[in-house]
Design an enzyme around this catalytic site. Sequence first.
Site, PDB file in Angstrom:
ATOM      1  N   TYR A 183      51.534   0.359  24.787  1.00 50.60           N
ATOM      2  CA  TYR A 183      52.279   1.505  24.278  1.00 50.60           C
ATOM      3  C   TYR A 183      51.716   2.801  24.824  1.00 50.60           C
ATOM      4  O   TYR A 183      50.627   2.825  25.421  1.00 50.60           O
ATOM      5  CB  TYR A 183      52.283   1.515  22.745  1.00 50.60           C
ATOM      6  CG  TYR A 183      50.989   1.981  22.106  1.00 50.60           C
ATOM      7  CD1 TYR A 183      49.857   1.181  22.105  1.00 50.60           C
ATOM      8  CD2 TYR A 183      50.896   3.251  21.523  1.00 50.60           C
ATOM      9  CE1 TYR A 183      48.670   1.619  21.539  1.00 50.60           C
ATOM     10  CE2 TYR A 183      49.710   3.698  20.943  1.00 50.60           C
ATOM     11  CZ  TYR A 183      48.604   2.874  20.958  1.00 50.60           C
ATOM     12  OH  TYR A 183      47.439   3.317  20.402  1.00 50.60           O
ATOM     13  N   GLU A 226      33.933   6.098  21.254  1.00 50.94           N
ATOM     14  CA  GLU A 226      35.010   7.071  21.029  1.00 50.94           C
ATOM     15  C   GLU A 226      35.338   7.028  19.542  1.00 50.94           C
ATOM     16  O   GLU A 226      34.629   6.392  18.773  1.00 50.94           O
ATOM     17  CB  GLU A 226      36.226   6.727  21.900  1.00 50.94           C
ATOM     18  CG  GLU A 226      36.796   5.351  21.650  1.00 50.94           C
ATOM     19  CD  GLU A 226      37.979   4.994  22.545  1.00 50.94           C
ATOM     20  OE1 GLU A 226      38.673   5.898  23.037  1.00 50.94           O
ATOM     21  OE2 GLU A 226      38.210   3.792  22.730  1.00 50.94           O
ATOM     22  N   LEU A 279      39.268   4.091  25.711  1.00 49.22           N
ATOM     23  CA  LEU A 279      40.559   4.406  26.309  1.00 49.22           C
ATOM     24  C   LEU A 279      40.391   5.715  27.080  1.00 49.22           C
ATOM     25  O   LEU A 279      39.868   6.691  26.531  1.00 49.22           O
ATOM     26  CB  LEU A 279      41.617   4.597  25.215  1.00 49.22           C
ATOM     27  CG  LEU A 279      42.996   4.899  25.789  1.00 49.22           C
ATOM     28  CD1 LEU A 279      43.633   3.632  26.349  1.00 49.22           C
ATOM     29  CD2 LEU A 279      43.900   5.523  24.743  1.00 49.22           C
ATOM     30  N   LYS A 291      45.722   0.102  26.666  1.00 47.82           N
ATOM     31  CA  LYS A 291      46.348   0.648  25.449  1.00 47.82           C
ATOM     32  C   LYS A 291      47.299  -0.405  24.871  1.00 47.82           C
ATOM     33  O   LYS A 291      48.510  -0.368  25.066  1.00 47.82           O
ATOM     34  CB  LYS A 291      47.078   1.957  25.790  1.00 47.82           C
ATOM     35  CG  LYS A 291      47.288   2.859  24.575  1.00 47.82           C
ATOM     36  CD  LYS A 291      47.605   4.267  24.993  1.00 47.82           C
ATOM     37  CE  LYS A 291      48.102   5.146  23.873  1.00 47.82           C
ATOM     38  NZ  LYS A 291      47.167   5.337  22.758  1.00 47.82           N
TER      39      LYS A 291
HETATM   40  N1  PMP Z   1      41.026   6.694  22.140  1.00 50.81           N
HETATM   41  C1  PMP Z   1      41.792   5.974  21.309  1.00 50.81           C
HETATM   42  C2  PMP Z   1      41.228   4.720  20.714  1.00 50.81           C
HETATM   43  C3  PMP Z   1      43.101   6.398  21.005  1.00 50.81           C
HETATM   44  O1  PMP Z   1      43.872   5.678  20.188  1.00 50.81           O
HETATM   45  C4  PMP Z   1      43.576   7.615  21.556  1.00 50.81           C
HETATM   46  C5  PMP Z   1      44.937   8.131  21.202  1.00 50.81           C
HETATM   47  N2  PMP Z   1      45.925   7.439  21.876  1.00 50.81           N
HETATM   48  C6  PMP Z   1      42.747   8.325  22.419  1.00 50.81           C
HETATM   49  C7  PMP Z   1      41.472   7.837  22.688  1.00 50.81           C
HETATM   50  C8  PMP Z   1      43.199   9.601  23.067  1.00 50.81           C
HETATM   51  O2  PMP Z   1      44.089   9.348  24.118  1.00 50.81           O
HETATM   52  P1  PMP Z   1      45.201  10.404  24.556  1.00 50.81           P
HETATM   53  O3  PMP Z   1      44.500  11.688  24.822  1.00 50.81           O
HETATM   54  O4  PMP Z   1      45.809   9.798  25.764  1.00 50.81           O
HETATM   55  O5  PMP Z   1      46.156  10.512  23.417  1.00 50.81           O
END
Ligand code: PMP
Length: 282
Positions: A31, A177, A201, A145
């Site tokens: 996603y 994270e 991620l 993701k």
């Molecule tokens: N890490 C995780 C585990 C997340 O779920 C998200 C949010 N999607 C992020 C980091 C931040 O990613 P992004 O800046 O692409 O939204």
Amino acid sequence: MNKILFNDRIIERENVIDIEDRGYQFGDGVYEVIGVYGGKMFMLDEHMERLKRSADEIQLKIPLIINDLKNKLRELVLINNLEEGIIYLQITRGVAPRWHTFPDETVSPVTIAYVRSLKRMTDLEKNGVSAILTEDIRWLRCDIKTLNLLPNVLSKQKAVENSAFEAIMHRKNIVTEASSSNVFIVKNEELFTHPANNFILNGITRKKVIQLCEELNLKVNEETFTVDTLLQADEVFITATKLDIIPVVKVNNQPIGTGKPGNVTKKILHKFQSLIQPATQT
Ligand code: PMP
């Protein structure tokens, strides 16, 4: 906000998901969440690239040509009159009798997307939030993701039950994270964030922040750091789509730095805001 994308058609929101969809039964899919500012999708190409990578990593073939998918998403934003919010886009391995192995090639992946109106969280941005620390219990491919978010759900729930906004995760002593955002710390005017490997991620907002720091002549070290280093940082902030950049002013009830949003964070945030005010990318 009642029109959705279902495979290659934009239709009224209705019950289109089959009970044997592999996303529903196995979390077998990928996603993206894309931010919309001033009616425009922010960093769409980067989101599409990450989607393609996630799909490749789980051997899922995206059924639409990326350009067609981008056009469908634009249409979805327009038809729903979305000014400010998010697009949720998901592709699963399709509908097949429940069996763990991949279904045969006649089974098509299922794509859905919908929009939701969401304002920027300016009060959090201004005042900062608190976070808790929690063990990172996820698998070893956090770079993909996928729909499997149960450890993230449990972590975020624990944060809220402890009156915190986010859960910052660590493997042994290394900060990875947060449950739905990336983590940066600032020490002596330099930034540190976990390298973009299989343990995190690679956030689109994270990437943008690193780029902005370069423009601001701020050094970013993509290096691991420990829980103690985090607690002793001058500043901590988290990044995610639509959350943008949120200062973390307390971790496990312990103030970070002065206990207020720090100057380096504010500087980066200010630069980020100038990008999204008249959203530049479609
Ligand atoms: N890490 C995780 C585990 C997340 O779920 C998200 C949010 N999607 C992020 C980091 C931040 O990613 P992004 O800046 O692409 O939204």
